[in-house]
Scaffold this motif. Structure first.
Motif, PDB file in Angstrom:
ATOM      1  N   ARG A  40       0.737  -1.207   0.145  1.00 36.87           N
ATOM      2  CA  ARG A  40      -0.012  -0.070   0.148  1.00 36.87           C
ATOM      3  C   ARG A  40       0.741   1.216  -0.058  1.00 36.87           C
ATOM      4  O   ARG A  40       0.540   2.416  -0.256  1.00 36.87           O
ATOM      5  CB  ARG A  40      -0.887  -0.019   1.452  1.00 36.87           C
ATOM      6  CG  ARG A  40      -2.027  -0.917   1.009  1.00 36.87           C
ATOM      7  CD  ARG A  40      -2.800  -1.086   2.321  1.00 36.87           C
ATOM      8  NE  ARG A  40      -3.935  -2.057   2.389  1.00 36.87           N
ATOM      9  CZ  ARG A  40      -4.704  -2.267   3.452  1.00 36.87           C
ATOM     10  NH1 ARG A  40      -4.813  -1.452   4.763  1.00 36.87           N
ATOM     11  NH2 ARG A  40      -5.698  -3.395   3.297  1.00 36.87           N
ATOM     12  N   LEU A  41       2.227   0.935   0.217  1.00 34.74           N
ATOM     13  CA  LEU A  41       3.120   2.307   0.340  1.00 34.74           C
ATOM     14  C   LEU A  41       3.298   2.809  -1.116  1.00 34.74           C
ATOM     15  O   LEU A  41       3.641   3.918  -1.485  1.00 34.74           O
ATOM     16  CB  LEU A  41       4.294   1.876   1.012  1.00 34.74           C
ATOM     17  CG  LEU A  41       4.300   1.417   2.616  1.00 34.74           C
ATOM     18  CD1 LEU A  41       5.769   0.878   2.956  1.00 34.74           C
ATOM     19  CD2 LEU A  41       3.791   2.634   3.389  1.00 34.74           C
ATOM     20  N   VAL A  42       3.009   1.888  -2.162  1.00 33.57           N
ATOM     21  CA  VAL A  42       3.152   2.260  -3.659  1.00 33.57           C
ATOM     22  C   VAL A  42       1.862   3.077  -3.773  1.00 33.57           C
ATOM     23  O   VAL A  42       0.867   2.754  -3.752  1.00 33.57           O
ATOM     24  CB  VAL A  42       3.416   0.953  -4.472  1.00 33.57           C
ATOM     25  CG1 VAL A  42       3.450   1.565  -5.865  1.00 33.57           C
ATOM     26  CG2 VAL A  42       4.450   0.243  -3.695  1.00 33.57           C
ATOM     27  N   LYS A  43       2.273   4.268  -4.528  1.00 39.26           N
ATOM     28  CA  LYS A  43       1.329   5.236  -4.677  1.00 39.26           C
ATOM     29  C   LYS A  43       0.395   4.892  -5.976  1.00 39.26           C
ATOM     30  O   LYS A  43      -0.692   4.933  -6.305  1.00 39.26           O
ATOM     31  CB  LYS A  43       1.889   6.541  -4.977  1.00 39.26           C
ATOM     32  CG  LYS A  43       2.622   7.071  -3.524  1.00 39.26           C
ATOM     33  CD  LYS A  43       1.613   7.182  -2.490  1.00 39.26           C
ATOM     34  CE  LYS A  43       2.107   7.673  -1.008  1.00 39.26           C
ATOM     35  NZ  LYS A  43       1.248   7.817   0.011  1.00 39.26           N
ATOM     36  N   ASN A  44       1.344   4.337  -6.872  1.00 39.89           N
ATOM     37  CA  ASN A  44       0.730   4.066  -8.317  1.00 39.89           C
ATOM     38  C   ASN A  44      -0.275   2.856  -8.149  1.00 39.89           C
ATOM     39  O   ASN A  44       0.138   1.665  -7.840  1.00 39.89           O
ATOM     40  CB  ASN A  44       1.612   3.752  -9.421  1.00 39.89           C
ATOM     41  CG  ASN A  44       1.256   3.613 -10.696  1.00 39.89           C
ATOM     42  OD1 ASN A  44       0.394   2.849 -10.997  1.00 39.89           O
ATOM     43  ND2 ASN A  44       1.919   4.170 -11.617  1.00 39.89           N
ATOM     44  N   PRO A  45      -1.495   2.927  -8.274  1.00 42.41           N
ATOM     45  CA  PRO A  45      -2.402   1.703  -8.106  1.00 42.41           C
ATOM     46  C   PRO A  45      -2.123   0.604  -8.981  1.00 42.41           C
ATOM     47  O   PRO A  45      -2.482  -0.586  -8.642  1.00 42.41           O
ATOM     48  CB  PRO A  45      -3.844   2.290  -8.288  1.00 42.41           C
ATOM     49  CG  PRO A  45      -3.532   3.570  -9.138  1.00 42.41           C
ATOM     50  CD  PRO A  45      -2.089   4.293  -8.886  1.00 42.41           C
ATOM     51  N   GLU A  46      -1.729   0.830 -10.232  1.00 45.57           N
ATOM     52  CA  GLU A  46      -1.660  -0.154 -11.442  1.00 45.57           C
ATOM     53  C   GLU A  46      -0.315  -0.719 -10.810  1.00 45.57           C
ATOM     54  O   GLU A  46      -0.457  -2.236 -10.870  1.00 45.57           O
ATOM     55  CB  GLU A  46      -1.398   0.286 -12.573  1.00 45.57           C
ATOM     56  CG  GLU A  46      -2.788   1.154 -13.063  1.00 45.57           C
ATOM     57  CD  GLU A  46      -3.012   2.324 -12.949  1.00 45.57           C
ATOM     58  OE1 GLU A  46      -2.380   2.917 -12.145  1.00 45.57           O
ATOM     59  OE2 GLU A  46      -4.200   2.699 -13.309  1.00 45.57           O
ATOM     60  N   MET A  47       0.740  -0.340 -10.506  1.00 50.23           N
ATOM     61  CA  MET A  47       1.883  -0.979 -10.066  1.00 50.23           C
ATOM     62  C   MET A  47       1.689  -2.040  -8.764  1.00 50.23           C
ATOM     63  O   MET A  47       2.056  -3.052  -8.665  1.00 50.23           O
ATOM     64  CB  MET A  47       3.111  -0.069  -9.813  1.00 50.23           C
ATOM     65  CG  MET A  47       3.544   0.594 -11.250  1.00 50.23           C
ATOM     66  SD  MET A  47       4.699   1.983 -10.937  1.00 50.23           S
ATOM     67  CE  MET A  47       6.174   0.921  -9.944  1.00 50.23           C
ATOM     68  N   ARG A  48       0.833  -1.276  -8.120  1.00 46.22           N
ATOM     69  CA  ARG A  48       0.506  -1.948  -6.830  1.00 46.22           C
ATOM     70  C   ARG A  48      -0.164  -3.186  -7.133  1.00 46.22           C
ATOM     71  O   ARG A  48       0.003  -4.209  -6.170  1.00 46.22           O
ATOM     72  CB  ARG A  48      -0.111  -0.782  -5.733  1.00 46.22           C
ATOM     73  CG  ARG A  48      -0.501  -1.706  -4.486  1.00 46.22           C
ATOM     74  CD  ARG A  48      -1.139  -0.502  -3.479  1.00 46.22           C
ATOM     75  NE  ARG A  48      -2.293  -0.113  -3.829  1.00 46.22           N
ATOM     76  CZ  ARG A  48      -2.627   1.103  -4.528  1.00 46.22           C
ATOM     77  NH1 ARG A  48      -1.603   1.990  -4.220  1.00 46.22           N
ATOM     78  NH2 ARG A  48      -3.773   1.742  -4.606  1.00 46.22           N
ATOM     79  N   ALA A  49      -1.120  -3.165  -7.864  1.00 44.86           N
ATOM     80  CA  ALA A  49      -1.914  -4.405  -8.185  1.00 44.86           C
ATOM     81  C   ALA A  49      -1.199  -5.464  -8.685  1.00 44.86           C
ATOM     82  O   ALA A  49      -1.343  -6.575  -8.342  1.00 44.86           O
ATOM     83  CB  ALA A  49      -3.266  -3.878  -9.157  1.00 44.86           C
ATOM     84  N   VAL A  50      -0.282  -5.054  -9.682  1.00 40.38           N
ATOM     85  CA  VAL A  50       0.493  -6.014 -10.237  1.00 40.38           C
ATOM     86  C   VAL A  50       1.206  -6.567  -9.265  1.00 40.38           C
ATOM     87  O   VAL A  50       1.560  -8.019  -9.029  1.00 40.38           O
ATOM     88  CB  VAL A  50       1.443  -5.542 -11.375  1.00 40.38           C
ATOM     89  CG1 VAL A  50       2.473  -6.623 -11.929  1.00 40.38           C
ATOM     90  CG2 VAL A  50       0.465  -5.045 -12.479  1.00 40.38           C
ATOM     91  N   ALA A  51       2.260  -5.950  -8.201  1.00 41.56           N
ATOM     92  CA  ALA A  51       2.856  -6.582  -7.407  1.00 41.56           C
ATOM     93  C   ALA A  51       2.099  -7.300  -6.389  1.00 41.56           C
ATOM     94  O   ALA A  51       2.361  -8.458  -5.934  1.00 41.56           O
ATOM     95  CB  ALA A  51       3.482  -5.351  -6.656  1.00 41.56           C
ATOM     96  N   VAL A  52       0.867  -7.043  -5.943  1.00 41.24           N
ATOM     97  CA  VAL A  52       0.131  -7.852  -4.854  1.00 41.24           C
ATOM     98  C   VAL A  52      -0.151  -8.825  -5.475  1.00 41.24           C
ATOM     99  O   VAL A  52      -0.285 -10.120  -4.968  1.00 41.24           O
ATOM    100  CB  VAL A  52      -0.981  -6.969  -4.413  1.00 41.24           C
ATOM    101  CG1 VAL A  52      -1.945  -7.783  -3.626  1.00 41.24           C
ATOM    102  CG2 VAL A  52      -0.721  -6.063  -3.688  1.00 41.24           C
ATOM    103  N   LYS A  53      -0.796  -9.155  -6.952  1.00 38.83           N
ATOM    104  CA  LYS A  53      -1.050 -10.218  -7.645  1.00 38.83           C
ATOM    105  C   LYS A  53       0.049 -11.301  -7.576  1.00 38.83           C
ATOM    106  O   LYS A  53       0.006 -12.259  -7.365  1.00 38.83           O
ATOM    107  CB  LYS A  53      -1.749  -9.994  -8.777  1.00 38.83           C
ATOM    108  CG  LYS A  53      -1.864 -11.161  -9.690  1.00 38.83           C
ATOM    109  CD  LYS A  53      -2.337 -10.819 -11.174  1.00 38.83           C
ATOM    110  CE  LYS A  53      -1.018 -10.325 -12.012  1.00 38.83           C
ATOM    111  NZ  LYS A  53      -0.168 -11.480 -12.326  1.00 38.83           N
ATOM    112  N   ASP A  54       1.312 -10.804  -7.983  1.00 35.85           N
ATOM    113  CA  ASP A  54       2.486 -11.688  -8.104  1.00 35.85           C
ATOM    114  C   ASP A  54       2.783 -12.156  -6.670  1.00 35.85           C
ATOM    115  O   ASP A  54       3.263 -13.392  -6.581  1.00 35.85           O
ATOM    116  CB  ASP A  54       3.520 -10.857  -8.715  1.00 35.85           C
ATOM    117  CG  ASP A  54       3.352 -10.464 -10.139  1.00 35.85           C
ATOM    118  OD1 ASP A  54       2.582 -11.301 -10.841  1.00 35.85           O
ATOM    119  OD2 ASP A  54       4.157  -9.965 -10.868  1.00 35.85           O
ATOM    120  N   PHE A  55       2.571 -11.366  -5.510  1.00 36.55           N
ATOM    121  CA  PHE A  55       3.026 -11.685  -4.320  1.00 36.55           C
ATOM    122  C   PHE A  55       2.277 -12.995  -3.722  1.00 36.55           C
ATOM    123  O   PHE A  55       2.600 -13.903  -3.378  1.00 36.55           O
ATOM    124  CB  PHE A  55       2.789 -10.634  -3.255  1.00 36.55           C
ATOM    125  CG  PHE A  55       3.269 -11.106  -2.027  1.00 36.55           C
ATOM    126  CD1 PHE A  55       4.173 -11.193  -1.365  1.00 36.55           C
ATOM    127  CD2 PHE A  55       1.882 -11.175  -1.132  1.00 36.55           C
ATOM    128  CE1 PHE A  55       4.606 -11.460  -0.107  1.00 36.55           C
ATOM    129  CE2 PHE A  55       2.132 -11.511   0.313  1.00 36.55           C
ATOM    130  CZ  PHE A  55       3.344 -11.694   0.756  1.00 36.55           C
TER     131      PHE A  55
END
Length: 608
Positions: A311-326
């Motif tokens: 959630r510290l990542v401001k860009n929502p698209e980048m955050r969604a990709v990172a959470v999905k991969d995690f």
């Protein structure tokens, strides 16, 4: 039955022949570069093996024993690797392959299907271990000046070992799948294999085998000889192969025993018969059991809690990709279980530096400690490159045929790639910095040298990770069934060469300032105008190279994915062009949303 067997093997054979005839655009360049790299690797293995064997043989009184034990260990370790590789390959080939439903529904004999799959499994599981071990066995013949009979019997002795390992693994697969589901069997075997390898590797290293080449560490010659006696069973095929070929290394046929060759082929034939009977009675039943649906998995509360860090990542698209991969990474047993192997390798890596006793050389201890601390940056860079090749490089290909969802979403290609980089950069950076810091502590390096090594690692690791993601975007393989096969292609070769050259350039540019620092620190030189000019220039060169290593691969990968979308328009086989204007879709349906498997040609609306 034999004609059906040949027919079932025809697709693989024809695809290979067609590739040789017409490899496509850039295919010949890839083939030639892979051939050159393979020949260079074989030459390096051959020369290193010859040097090692001759160093063993030069030890008076113990050279024969060390050489024989090494020769025997190669056969045993090679056979163990073949069994494990054949088990995983047979499980995927017999029960989890995508074309099996079509073959099972076709009017062909099921035993023909089994033997065709068995042949493909033998070739797929054995070509890599055999290609790595072949230069070593040739090096034994060259170092011992073996006669022609040794080289003539090398293939007849190795082939039954390969077949025995494959047939044994196939039989175990058939028996286990009738007890456990196929996918669960693969997960269990993968976990046990990784745990076992990590445990054996740690135990082997903690035993400190380097003492075997130091007879002074033993109280008597008898104790040293007893330590070299490893238990070998006379009932193993690897022992027969060793006893068959070892007497021939001297160039004499006096001790040649044909019975060992007969035993090897008899064992391979017996295991083939056992595997055939197991397939006849249990293969179809096990195949029916393997067609289970995917188990429903509940969302893990712990995963959701840890994923909140993104959630510290401001860009929502980048955050969604990172959470999905995690979440996908930790839900896949074959992925997160590799963390145990990584942990074992890190422990051994640090242990090797902790047992170094450089204080035995008081006059050179300062130079040795700080030089090793600097050269350790290259070793850590190789570790980071390996992790990037294994995890970051196939991260784009991991999307598979679901990639059209990403391209149909309002997400730009740049945000998608940066989201992949965001997820993998943090753990790889943590591993690299931890290894650098602890190694500097173990070596008792000077604070200036430890800070330099830490700064170089901080510059190198993001570039190597970005190189992995960028080249993975440049050479995607969305149709792969196994992510572990993605780094073995042409893109993986380009990554290894590029990362190695980058490491050499950065370490080379940093070497002169480090040497000058050590000489100035010891009073052997002084800081002058030459150092005041060259050191800042070299530092700026390192920064420029690190920045280029970070920016250029990401840009190249983004452009490649956009061109890939525009040229193909879909990820599966393209449909034939319409024969007439009447076959075209009505104008009212042209703007409809793409169906499953058909992404928009130009990407999502957020595409740059």
């Amino acid at each position: 039955m034999f004609r059906e067997y040949l027919t079932l093997l025809a697709p693989a054979r024809l695809s290979f022949v067609n590739y040789l005839r017409d490899p496509g655009q850039g295919g010949r360049v890839k083939t030639i570069s892979l051939a050159v790299f393979t020949l260079a690797l074989w030459a390096a293995l051959f020369l290193l093996s010859v040097r090692m064997i001759r160093s063993y043989y030069s030890v008076e009184g113990f050279g024969d024993i060390l050489s024989y034990k090494t020769f025997s260990l190669l056969w045993i370790s090679g056979a163990a690797l073949l069994v494990f590789s054949a088990f995983i390959t047979a499980l995927s080939s017999f029960y989890l392959s995508r074309d099996l439903p079509l073959l099972m529904a076709a009017p062909v004999d099921r035993e023909s299907v089994f033997w065709a799959r068995s042949t493909q499994s033998v070739i797929s599981s054995s070509w890599m271990p055999v290609s790595f071990l072949l230069p070593v066995f040739l090096a034994f013949g060259y170092a011992f000046r073996a006669g022609p009979l040794y080289y003539a019997l090398l293939a007849p002795a190795a082939l039954p070992v390969v077949l025995s390992a494959s047939f044994l693994s196939q039989t175990l697969v058939i028996l286990l799948v009738n007890v456990l589901p196929a996918r669960r069997t693969r997960d269990i075997v993968s976990l046990l294999g990784l745990f076992g390898f990590a445990a054996l590797y740690m135990v082997f290293r903690l035993l400190r085998p380097e003492q075997l080449v130091n007879p002074e560490s033993f109280r008597s010659v008898a104790g040293y000889l007893a330590s070299l006696q490893t238990p070998t069973s006379p009932m193993l095929p690897t022992t027969w192969a060793t006893d068959l070929l070892w007497p021939l290394l001297g160039g004499s046929r006096g001790d040649f025993r044909e019975v060992y060759l007969a035993l090897l082929w008899a064992m391979a034939g017996a295991l083939a018969v056992v595997s055939s009977y197991a397939a006849h009675f249990l293969y179809w039943q096990g195949y029916n059991k393997s067609q289970e649906g995917a188990g429903r998995q509940k969302a893990g509360g712990l995963l959701n809690l840890v994923a909140g860090v993104f959630r510290l990542v401001k860009n929502p698209e980048m955050r969604a990709v990172a959470v999905k991969d995690f979440k996908i990474f930790f839900r896949d047993h074959t992925q997160w279980s590799q963390l145990f192997l990584l942990g074992a390798l890190m422990i051994i890596y640090l242990y090797n530096f902790s047992v170094l006793n450089l204080k035995r050389y008081p006059l050179q201890a300062f130079f040795l400690e700080n030089t090793l601390a600097f050269l350790n940056v290259g070793l850590v860079g190789l570790v980071s490159a390996t992790l990037s090749l294994r995890f970051a490089f196939p991260s784009i290909s991991a999307e598979g045929f679901s990639y059209w969802i990403i391209r149909s979403s309002p997400m730009s290609t740049g945000d998608f790639i940066r989201g992949k980089l965001l997820f993998w950069l943090a753990p790889i950076m943590a591993v690299a910095l931890t290894l650098t810091w602890l190694t500097s502590r173990f070596l008792d390096a000077a604070p200036m040298m430890a800070a330099t090594a830490f700064a170089l690692t901080l510059l190198l690791t993001p570039g190597l990770c970005a190189l992995g993601v960028g080249l993975g975007s440049r050479f995607p393989r969305f149709d792969t069934e196994n992510l572990a096969q993605v780094p073995t292609g042409y893109g993986g070769l380009i990554f290894m060469v590029s990362s190695s050259l980058s490491l050499l350039c950065i370490i080379g540019l940093s070497a002169w300032p480090v040497v000058r620092y050590l000489r100035i620190r010891r009073g052997m030189s002084q800081f002058g105008l030459k150092e005041g000019i060259l050191i800042p220039l070299l530092a700026l060169s390192v920064l420029a190279l690190a920045w280029l290593l970070w920016r250029r691969p990401l840009k190249m990968g983004r452009e490649a994915l956009e061109i890939y979308d525009e040229e193909t328009g879909r990820l599966d086989l393209p449909e034939e062009a319409p024969d007439s204007p009447e076959d075209l879709e009505p104008a009212g349906e042209a703007g409809a949303a793409p169906g499953p498997g058909r992404p928009r040609a130009g990407g999502g609306p957020g595409r740059p």
